[in-house]
Enzyme design. Structure first.
Site, PDB file in Angstrom:
ATOM      1  N   GLU A 199      -6.457   6.727  -1.414  1.00 24.38           N
ATOM      2  CA  GLU A 199      -6.507   5.469  -0.680  1.00 24.38           C
ATOM      3  C   GLU A 199      -6.966   4.321  -1.579  1.00 24.38           C
ATOM      4  O   GLU A 199      -6.397   3.231  -1.535  1.00 24.38           O
ATOM      5  CB  GLU A 199      -7.422   5.599   0.552  1.00 24.38           C
ATOM      6  CG  GLU A 199      -6.772   6.360   1.687  1.00 24.38           C
ATOM      7  CD  GLU A 199      -5.452   5.728   2.081  1.00 24.38           C
ATOM      8  OE1 GLU A 199      -4.409   6.243   1.607  1.00 24.38           O
ATOM      9  OE2 GLU A 199      -5.432   4.741   2.802  1.00 24.38           O
ATOM     10  N   HIS A 205       0.826  -1.210   0.000  1.00 26.92           N
ATOM     11  CA  HIS A 205       0.000   0.000   0.000  1.00 26.92           C
ATOM     12  C   HIS A 205       0.863   1.263   0.000  1.00 26.92           C
ATOM     13  O   HIS A 205       0.639   2.178  -0.789  1.00 26.92           O
ATOM     14  CB  HIS A 205      -0.927  -0.042   1.218  1.00 26.92           C
ATOM     15  CG  HIS A 205      -1.799   1.157   1.353  1.00 26.92           C
ATOM     16  ND1 HIS A 205      -3.094   1.200   0.872  1.00 26.92           N
ATOM     17  CD2 HIS A 205      -1.565   2.387   1.882  1.00 26.92           C
ATOM     18  CE1 HIS A 205      -3.616   2.393   1.119  1.00 26.92           C
ATOM     19  NE2 HIS A 205      -2.704   3.135   1.739  1.00 26.92           N
ATOM     20  N   GLU A 206       1.865   1.300   0.870  1.00 24.90           N
ATOM     21  CA  GLU A 206       2.699   2.514   0.969  1.00 24.90           C
ATOM     22  C   GLU A 206       3.535   2.720  -0.299  1.00 24.90           C
ATOM     23  O   GLU A 206       3.675   3.843  -0.780  1.00 24.90           O
ATOM     24  CB  GLU A 206       3.608   2.436   2.203  1.00 24.90           C
ATOM     25  CG  GLU A 206       2.856   2.553   3.521  1.00 24.90           C
ATOM     26  CD  GLU A 206       1.932   3.766   3.588  1.00 24.90           C
ATOM     27  OE1 GLU A 206       2.337   4.859   3.151  1.00 24.90           O
ATOM     28  OE2 GLU A 206       0.787   3.609   4.037  1.00 24.90           O
ATOM     29  N   HIS A 219       1.437   4.214  -3.006  1.00 21.97           N
ATOM     30  CA  HIS A 219       1.293   5.682  -2.927  1.00 21.97           C
ATOM     31  C   HIS A 219       2.461   6.355  -3.666  1.00 21.97           C
ATOM     32  O   HIS A 219       2.274   7.341  -4.369  1.00 21.97           O
ATOM     33  CB  HIS A 219       1.342   6.162  -1.467  1.00 21.97           C
ATOM     34  CG  HIS A 219       0.022   6.130  -0.750  1.00 21.97           C
ATOM     35  ND1 HIS A 219      -1.115   6.737  -1.235  1.00 21.97           N
ATOM     36  CD2 HIS A 219      -0.330   5.599   0.461  1.00 21.97           C
ATOM     37  CE1 HIS A 219      -2.115   6.567  -0.369  1.00 21.97           C
ATOM     38  NE2 HIS A 219      -1.667   5.873   0.670  1.00 21.97           N
TER      39      HIS A 219
HETATM   40 ZN   LIG Z   1      -2.732   5.132   2.191  1.00 20.06          ZN
END
Ligand SMILES: [Zn+2]
Length: 279
Positions: free
Chosen positions: A210, A147-148, A151
């Protein structure tokens, strides 16, 4: 210090809107997010994002305690390196390998009670020891790292930095701000990358960012050999851990709600097509 919460994506004032339009017309600033194809407004040149990232990351690592937990640090590095491999494969498969030019990946485990993790441009990753009880195992760690890193790959930091520079500083260049207002710029930078609590800024990611990070992150973890179903378990654990308490930094910047869980469930069949278990 009590962090103040900035809201992401505020509407720019009319004067700064003119600057924004000028930037768009100059044609220097439009970028496209991999996978979703969403157009984004990135005003900071990528070379400037990378040099600032390396500088700020270097300072952060010097000023914070690297964990003495060798096993934990090794796990962060192993899972991180597998996700990195998946990202490189994905980008190369989609003709986007250029977007990783200048990356200098690094994975550090930092000693801190904070429940948090983040990735700065160029693949500079920090995991805090405080999040390990919630990630629980390699699969949980892969959810957070996927997830990071997503981003960073989707260049959300540039987009967020651009928005904040317009609303707070009237669209000044990052390099000028670093010279004229170094402390404020550092505070903003750390906030933009979800590392702002100790600098007094919490800047929640928008629902759009997100969703993109979840979507890409699921594919990256699956390609790296981790079962993407682990994402449902992780976010449910995360939501349960902060029920009735002040949420940890990670939850303040990454709101976990039913929409997130439902979207992850929707994206699972696609991610599972990429999944080959680690041997
Ligand atoms: Zn996030």
């Amino acid at each position: 210090m009590r962090p103040h919460v900035l809201s992401a994506g505020r509407r720019p004032a009319p004067a700064t809107l003119a600057l924004l339009i000028a930037a768009v017309l100059a044609g220097l600033s439009c970028s496209t997010v991999p996978l979703t194809g969403r157009k984004q407004l990135n005003l900071v040149p990528e070379s400037e994002m990378l040099s600032t990232s390396f500088q700020q990351y270097g300072d952060f690592v010097k000023q914070n305690k690297i964990s003495a937990d060798r096993t934990g640090a090794e796990r962060v590095r192993t899972v991180g390196t597998r996700i990195k491999g998946a990202v490189e494969q994905y980008m190369s498969d989609h003709g986007l390998a250029d977007r990783l030019k200048g990356y200098a990946w690094e994975f550090n485990l930092v000693e801190s009670k904070e429940v948090n993790a983040w990735c700065m441009p160029g693949g500079k990753v920090v995991v805090y020891t405080g999040i390990l009880p919630l990630t629980r195992d390699d699969q949980g760690l892969a959810v957070v790292l996927g997830h990071e890193i997503a981003h960073a790959i989707a260049e959300h930091g540039n987009e967020r930095m651009s928005q904040e520079m317009i609303t707070q500083f009237g669209g000044s260049a990052l390099s000028e701000l670093l010279k004229s207002k170094p402390a404020q710029t550092q505070q903003l930078w750390m906030g933009v990358f979800g590392a702002g609590a100790q600098y007094g800024v919490l800047l929640p990611y928008s629902r759009t960012h997100e969703s993109e990070a979840d979507h890409l992150g699921l594919i990256f973890m699956a390609m790296a050999g981790y079962d993407p179903n682990g994402a449902l378990d992780f976010w449910q654990r995360m939501a349960a851990s902060s029920a009735g308490k002040a949420p940890p930094e990670f939850m303040s910047t990454h709101p976990a709600d039913e929409t997130r869980i439902a979207q992850i469930r929707q994206n699972l069949p696609e991610a599972l097509q990429y999944y080959k278990p680690v041997r």
